[in-house]
Design a protein around this motif. Structure first.
Motif, PDB file in Angstrom:
ATOM      1  N   UNK A 235       0.838  -1.219  -0.089  1.00 47.33           N
ATOM      2  CA  UNK A 235      -0.147  -0.170   0.047  1.00 47.33           C
ATOM      3  C   UNK A 235       0.971   1.082  -0.008  1.00 47.33           C
ATOM      4  N   UNK A 236       2.099   1.096   0.039  1.00 49.58           N
ATOM      5  CA  UNK A 236       2.880   2.327  -0.453  1.00 49.58           C
ATOM      6  C   UNK A 236       2.662   2.995  -1.736  1.00 49.58           C
ATOM      7  N   UNK A 237       2.014   2.267  -2.626  1.00 54.14           N
ATOM      8  CA  UNK A 237       1.767   2.814  -3.878  1.00 54.14           C
ATOM      9  C   UNK A 237       0.246   2.553  -4.022  1.00 54.14           C
ATOM     10  N   UNK A 238      -0.389   3.885  -4.515  1.00 57.08           N
ATOM     11  CA  UNK A 238      -1.762   3.922  -4.704  1.00 57.08           C
ATOM     12  C   UNK A 238      -2.139   4.593  -6.130  1.00 57.08           C
ATOM     13  N   UNK A 239      -2.675   3.781  -6.779  1.00 53.55           N
ATOM     14  CA  UNK A 239      -2.813   4.275  -8.235  1.00 53.55           C
ATOM     15  C   UNK A 239      -4.254   5.197  -8.214  1.00 53.55           C
ATOM     16  N   UNK A 240      -4.135   6.183  -9.187  1.00 49.22           N
ATOM     17  CA  UNK A 240      -5.412   7.004  -9.633  1.00 49.22           C
ATOM     18  C   UNK A 240      -5.305   7.337 -10.831  1.00 49.22           C
ATOM     19  N   UNK A 241      -6.469   7.037 -11.637  1.00 49.02           N
ATOM     20  CA  UNK A 241      -6.642   7.100 -13.191  1.00 49.02           C
ATOM     21  C   UNK A 241      -7.435   8.481 -13.419  1.00 49.02           C
ATOM     22  N   UNK A 242      -6.680   9.552 -14.108  1.00 50.28           N
ATOM     23  CA  UNK A 242      -7.064  10.672 -14.257  1.00 50.28           C
ATOM     24  C   UNK A 242      -5.943  11.352 -15.118  1.00 50.28           C
ATOM     25  N   UNK A 243      -6.127  12.766 -15.297  1.00 53.92           N
ATOM     26  CA  UNK A 243      -5.141  13.651 -15.730  1.00 53.92           C
ATOM     27  C   UNK A 243      -4.418  14.172 -14.811  1.00 53.92           C
ATOM     28  N   UNK A 244      -3.317  14.734 -14.827  1.00 56.10           N
ATOM     29  CA  UNK A 244      -2.494  15.027 -13.884  1.00 56.10           C
ATOM     30  C   UNK A 244      -3.091  16.738 -13.354  1.00 56.10           C
ATOM     31  N   UNK A 245      -4.108  17.297 -13.935  1.00 56.08           N
ATOM     32  CA  UNK A 245      -4.648  18.570 -13.453  1.00 56.08           C
ATOM     33  C   UNK A 245      -5.484  17.980 -12.144  1.00 56.08           C
ATOM     34  N   UNK A 246      -6.022  16.738 -12.302  1.00 60.93           N
ATOM     35  CA  UNK A 246      -6.816  16.238 -11.275  1.00 60.93           C
ATOM     36  C   UNK A 246      -6.056  15.954  -9.928  1.00 60.93           C
TER      37      UNK A 246
ATOM     38  N   UNK B  22      -5.516  17.168  -7.112  1.00 59.03           N
ATOM     39  CA  UNK B  22      -6.117  17.559  -5.902  1.00 59.03           C
ATOM     40  C   UNK B  22      -6.976  16.260  -5.588  1.00 59.03           C
ATOM     41  N   UNK B  23      -7.777  15.887  -6.552  1.00 59.12           N
ATOM     42  CA  UNK B  23      -8.841  14.864  -6.306  1.00 59.12           C
ATOM     43  C   UNK B  23      -7.936  13.488  -6.034  1.00 59.12           C
ATOM     44  N   UNK B  24      -6.934  13.407  -6.449  1.00 54.69           N
ATOM     45  CA  UNK B  24      -5.891  11.826  -6.275  1.00 54.69           C
ATOM     46  C   UNK B  24      -5.442  12.161  -4.792  1.00 54.69           C
ATOM     47  N   UNK B  25      -5.133  13.326  -4.466  1.00 56.60           N
ATOM     48  CA  UNK B  25      -4.738  13.626  -2.856  1.00 56.60           C
ATOM     49  C   UNK B  25      -5.911  13.364  -1.733  1.00 56.60           C
ATOM     50  N   UNK B  26      -7.044  14.054  -2.290  1.00 60.19           N
ATOM     51  CA  UNK B  26      -8.096  13.865  -1.315  1.00 60.19           C
ATOM     52  C   UNK B  26      -7.690  14.443  -0.048  1.00 60.19           C
ATOM     53  N   UNK B  27      -7.518  15.676  -0.115  1.00 61.75           N
ATOM     54  CA  UNK B  27      -7.295  16.785   1.191  1.00 61.75           C
ATOM     55  C   UNK B  27      -6.001  16.730   1.815  1.00 61.75           C
ATOM     56  N   UNK B  28      -5.151  15.641   1.109  1.00 62.73           N
ATOM     57  CA  UNK B  28      -3.824  15.669   1.696  1.00 62.73           C
ATOM     58  C   UNK B  28      -2.694  16.585   1.010  1.00 62.73           C
ATOM     59  N   UNK B  29      -1.623  16.886   1.564  1.00 64.69           N
ATOM     60  CA  UNK B  29      -0.744  17.729   0.831  1.00 64.69           C
ATOM     61  C   UNK B  29       0.454  16.673   0.607  1.00 64.69           C
ATOM     62  N   UNK B  30       1.039  16.874  -0.656  1.00 66.58           N
ATOM     63  CA  UNK B  30       2.141  16.129  -1.004  1.00 66.58           C
ATOM     64  C   UNK B  30       3.567  16.810  -0.568  1.00 66.58           C
ATOM     65  N   UNK B  31       4.628  16.097  -0.312  1.00 64.07           N
ATOM     66  CA  UNK B  31       5.843  16.600   0.049  1.00 64.07           C
ATOM     67  C   UNK B  31       6.512  16.833  -1.293  1.00 64.07           C
ATOM     68  N   UNK B  32       6.210  15.879  -2.275  1.00 63.69           N
ATOM     69  CA  UNK B  32       7.043  15.936  -3.457  1.00 63.69           C
ATOM     70  C   UNK B  32       6.398  15.710  -4.559  1.00 63.69           C
TER      71      UNK B  32
END
Length: 322
Positions: free
Chosen positions: A76-87, A89-99
């Motif tokens: 579970x260290x990898x989580x896939x998300x199908x979509x375009x990279x302007x999405x 925010x949807x992929x993060x679902x409220x989290x903030x990325x460090x990189x």
């Protein structure tokens, strides 16, 4: 896993990870690979940073399936998300990325899978969709597009100086014989470009294929939204690394980065250096655009056109930047 996945060599992997590394010096860091493709960059990141979790975004369901299989050992260290990279925010679902890493353009798999229609080297259905399950194919685009709009696309996205001649032949050809294969399009380009111009610069169809692919996938419009979306979903102190493969992409990235690093302040306003710095949103991490080393270019030709830029977020991204 396909042979393509096994053979795929991620471009400038070590340099990308070096640039991202300081952002991962936190507990349980989170990275977004916004263009995960076959998972090469993500695999390298998961190996190098044992506490890292990666969300991998891709619009191509086949690529996402292959990447997920490749990265299954990481659980579970990898989580896939199908979509375009302007999405993002949807992929993060409220989290903030460090990189966040973006490796733009068409993937190795899409180029190598002949039936996808991205390559001008082999005859195949004229498709070019990164997500082959939705949207308009290249054949459908060329069947209905206005001649002047086609000229504009070829000029803007491919810098094709013979765009009017190519567009005229496309329009003439489709009146009697619909364009359905990449070979038919290559033949049109060869017929439109004078022989002396075909002798230099590689395959004469390269620019036309690039332009139509960009139009079919709406790549530049998505990128225009994706850079601010990435920066808006990045933690302060986080880093965004982008690899662009052609000048139009690189210009978009450069403009956003420069706007964040060099704020436009009122002329003549007395400000100290510290006060100016307080208005900066980004710190540039590369001196201009970096290129692959000579040794990497020799072993991995796909790295030759790459322009790499990176920036660190100094304060929360403002949507009015740029």
């Amino acid at each position: 896993m396909t042979d393509t996945a096994v053979k795929h060599t991620p471009v400038m992997l070590a340099r990308c990870l070096d640039l991202l590394a300081p952002a991962f010096e936190v507990a349980s860091p989170l990275m977004v690979d916004a263009t995960v493709g076959l998972g090469g960059h993500t695999e390298g990141a998961l190996k190098r940073f044992p506490s890292l979790t990666v969300i991998g975004i891709d619009r191509d369901p086949v690529a996402l399936e292959l990447a997920s299989a490749r990265l299954a050992p990481f659980g579970n260290r990898f989580r896939p998300f199908q979509g375009t990279y302007d999405q993002i925010g949807d992929a993060l679902d409220g989290q903030l990325a460090n990189g966040i890493l973006m490796d733009l353009g068409v993937s190795s798999m899409q180029l190598d899978e002949v039936e996808r229609g991205f390559s001008y080297a082999t005859d195949a259905p004229l498709d070019m969709r990164m997500d082959a399950t939705s949207g308009e194919s290249a054949a459908e685009l060329l069947a209905r597009i206005d001649r002047n709009d086609l000229v504009r696309i070829l000029r803007r996205y491919g810098d094709e100086k013979f765009a009017p001649r190519i567009a005229d032949l496309v329009v003439k050809r489709r009146e009697t014989d619909p364009l359905q294969t990449t070979g038919q399009l290559v033949d049109i380009v060869r017929a439109a470009i004078p022989a002396p111009a075909r002798r230099t610069g590689g395959n004469p169809a390269k620019r036309t294929f690039q332009a139509i692919r960009i139009a079919v996938n709406d790549e530049l419009a998505i990128l225009e939204d994706a850079i601010p979306a990435a920066l808006s979903n990045l933690a302060v102190g986080g880093r965004l690394v982008v690899e662009a493969y052609q000048s139009l992409e690189d210009r978009i990235v450069k403009d956003y980065f420069n706007a964040g690093a060099n704020p436009q302040l009122p002329a003549g306003l007395p400000m100290t250096a510290d006060e100016v710095d307080a208005h900066r949103t980004l710190r540039l991490l590369t001196r201009g655009a970096e290129r692959a080393s000579e040794s990497e270019a020799n072993t991995n030709p796909r790295s030759i056109p790459v322009r790499l830029r990176a920036a660190e977020l100094l304060t929360q991204w403002r949507h009015d930047v740029r």
